[in-house]
Every structure is written in structure tokens, then in C-alpha cells.
Design a protein around this motif. Structure first.
Motif, short mmCIF file in Angstrom:
data_model
loop_
_atom_site.label_atom_id
_atom_site.label_comp_id
_atom_site.label_asym_id
_atom_site.label_seq_id
_atom_site.Cartn_x
_atom_site.Cartn_y
_atom_site.Cartn_z
N PRO A 92 60.16 76.92 44.35
CA PRO A 92 60.59 76.29 45.60
C PRO A 92 59.70 75.08 45.92
CG PRO A 92 59.37 78.29 46.07
CD PRO A 92 59.50 78.20 44.57
N LEU A 93 60.32 74.00 46.32
CA LEU A 93 59.59 72.79 46.69
C LEU A 93 59.48 72.70 48.22
CD1 LEU A 93 61.21 70.28 44.19
CD2 LEU A 93 59.12 71.64 43.90
N GLN A 94 58.52 71.97 48.69
CA GLN A 94 58.27 71.85 50.11
C GLN A 94 59.46 71.27 50.88
OE1 GLN A 94 54.74 69.62 51.04
NE2 GLN A 94 54.38 70.83 52.87
N ASN A 95 60.24 70.42 50.22
CA ASN A 95 61.39 69.78 50.89
C ASN A 95 62.64 70.66 50.90
OD1 ASN A 95 62.35 69.67 48.29
ND2 ASN A 95 62.43 67.43 48.17
N ALA A 141 62.72 73.37 41.74
CA ALA A 141 62.40 72.88 40.40
C ALA A 141 62.46 74.09 39.49
CB ALA A 141 61.02 72.24 40.36
N TYR A 142 62.66 73.86 38.21
CA TYR A 142 62.82 74.96 37.26
C TYR A 142 61.84 74.77 36.12
CZ TYR A 142 66.97 75.22 40.07
OH TYR A 142 67.82 75.30 41.14
N LEU A 143 61.02 75.77 35.92
CA LEU A 143 60.00 75.77 34.87
C LEU A 143 60.49 76.60 33.70
CD1 LEU A 143 57.11 75.39 33.69
CD2 LEU A 143 56.45 77.41 35.03
N ALA A 144 60.74 75.96 32.58
CA ALA A 144 61.05 76.66 31.34
C ALA A 144 59.73 76.76 30.57
CB ALA A 144 62.09 75.89 30.52
N ALA A 145 59.34 77.98 30.23
CA ALA A 145 58.04 78.16 29.59
C ALA A 145 58.12 79.18 28.46
CB ALA A 145 57.01 78.62 30.61
N VAL A 153 52.28 78.22 26.00
CA VAL A 153 52.07 77.31 24.88
C VAL A 153 53.10 76.18 24.82
CG1 VAL A 153 50.82 78.99 23.48
CG2 VAL A 153 53.32 78.88 23.32
N GLY A 154 54.12 76.26 25.65
CA GLY A 154 55.10 75.19 25.74
C GLY A 154 55.84 75.29 27.06
N TRP A 155 56.07 74.15 27.71
CA TRP A 155 56.73 74.19 29.02
C TRP A 155 57.44 72.88 29.30
CZ3 TRP A 155 55.07 70.53 32.48
CH2 TRP A 155 53.85 69.92 32.19
N GLN A 156 58.36 72.95 30.27
CA GLN A 156 59.08 71.78 30.76
C GLN A 156 59.53 72.09 32.18
OE1 GLN A 156 59.43 68.83 29.74
NE2 GLN A 156 61.25 67.98 30.64
N VAL A 157 59.37 71.15 33.10
CA VAL A 157 59.82 71.30 34.49
C VAL A 157 60.88 70.23 34.75
CG1 VAL A 157 59.18 71.20 36.93
CG2 VAL A 157 57.59 72.19 35.26
N LEU A 158 62.02 70.66 35.29
CA LEU A 158 63.10 69.74 35.65
C LEU A 158 63.71 70.17 36.98
CD1 LEU A 158 64.97 69.38 32.22
CD2 LEU A 158 63.48 67.70 33.29
N SER A 159 64.54 69.32 37.54
CA SER A 159 65.21 69.63 38.80
C SER A 159 66.52 70.39 38.59
CB SER A 159 65.49 68.35 39.58
OG SER A 159 66.33 67.50 38.83
N SER A 160 66.86 70.67 37.34
CA SER A 160 68.03 71.48 36.99
C SER A 160 67.66 72.33 35.79
CB SER A 160 69.24 70.59 36.69
OG SER A 160 68.97 69.77 35.58
N MET A 161 68.60 73.17 35.33
CA MET A 161 68.30 74.08 34.22
C MET A 161 69.17 73.82 32.99
SD MET A 161 67.72 77.82 35.90
CE MET A 161 69.37 77.94 36.57
N PRO A 162 69.17 72.62 32.44
CA PRO A 162 69.98 72.39 31.25
C PRO A 162 69.30 73.00 30.03
CG PRO A 162 68.69 70.45 31.71
CD PRO A 162 68.45 71.41 32.84
#
Length: 84
Positions: A8-11, A15-19, A29-38
Motif C-alpha cells: 500500500p502506498l501513502q496516496n 505497488a506490487y513487489l515480485a520477488a 535474490v531477485g525483485w521488481q516493483v511495478l504499479s501493476s502485476m504483468p
């Protein structure tokens, strides 16, 4: 082990953390954060994990069966590297 976590973001947005986590060391050992989950988010996270660790043949990659983990970009990446 791969998973997606909702952040959850303050606004009020998300955001979605794939890890990917090394279950032996517990390190991410690997991650990506995006505003959607493609599917691209888990592909990038897995690619980072594989390149940073250079795993031995026989590595087991575990994730749920969400659509991001069943796509045309993710599965071929598993075939290119020596994972099960």
C-alpha cells in the motif's frame, strides 16, 4: 521461491513487489516493483535472481500457479536455465 506482495502506498494506490527468495539463505535474490502485476514483473525478478546467483543444475523454482508464472515469457526462461 517466487511470490508477489501488495504494497500500500501513502496516496492510496498500490505497488506490487515480485520477488524470488533463496529458501536456504532467506535472502531475496531477485525483485521488481511495478504499479501493476504483468508477467514482465516476475520475468524480470527471476532473471535478476538467476543472473545474480548463477544456480547449479537442478535448482527448483517454486511459485504459485498465478497467471504471471504460467506465461509465455516466464516458462521459456525456466527452460533456458537448468532449473526444474
Amino acid at each position: 521461491m517466487g511470490d508477489i506482495t501488495y504494497l500500500p502506498l501513502q496516496n492510496g494506490d498500490w505497488a506490487y513487489l515480485a520477488a524470488f527468495q533463496d529458501v536456504h539463505t532467506k535472502y531475496v535474490v531477485g525483485w521488481q516493483v511495478l504499479s501493476s502485476m504483468p508477467e514482465e514483473s516476475v520475468v524480470t525478478a527471476l532473471r535478476r535472481a538467476l543472473l545474480s546467483r548463477k544456480p547449479a543444475a537442478g535448482l527448483i523454482v517454486h511459485s504459485d500457479r498465478g497467471s504471471q508464472y504460467c506465461g509465455n515469457g516466464y516458462r521459456p526462461l525456466l527452460v533456458r536455465f537448468p532449473v526444474r
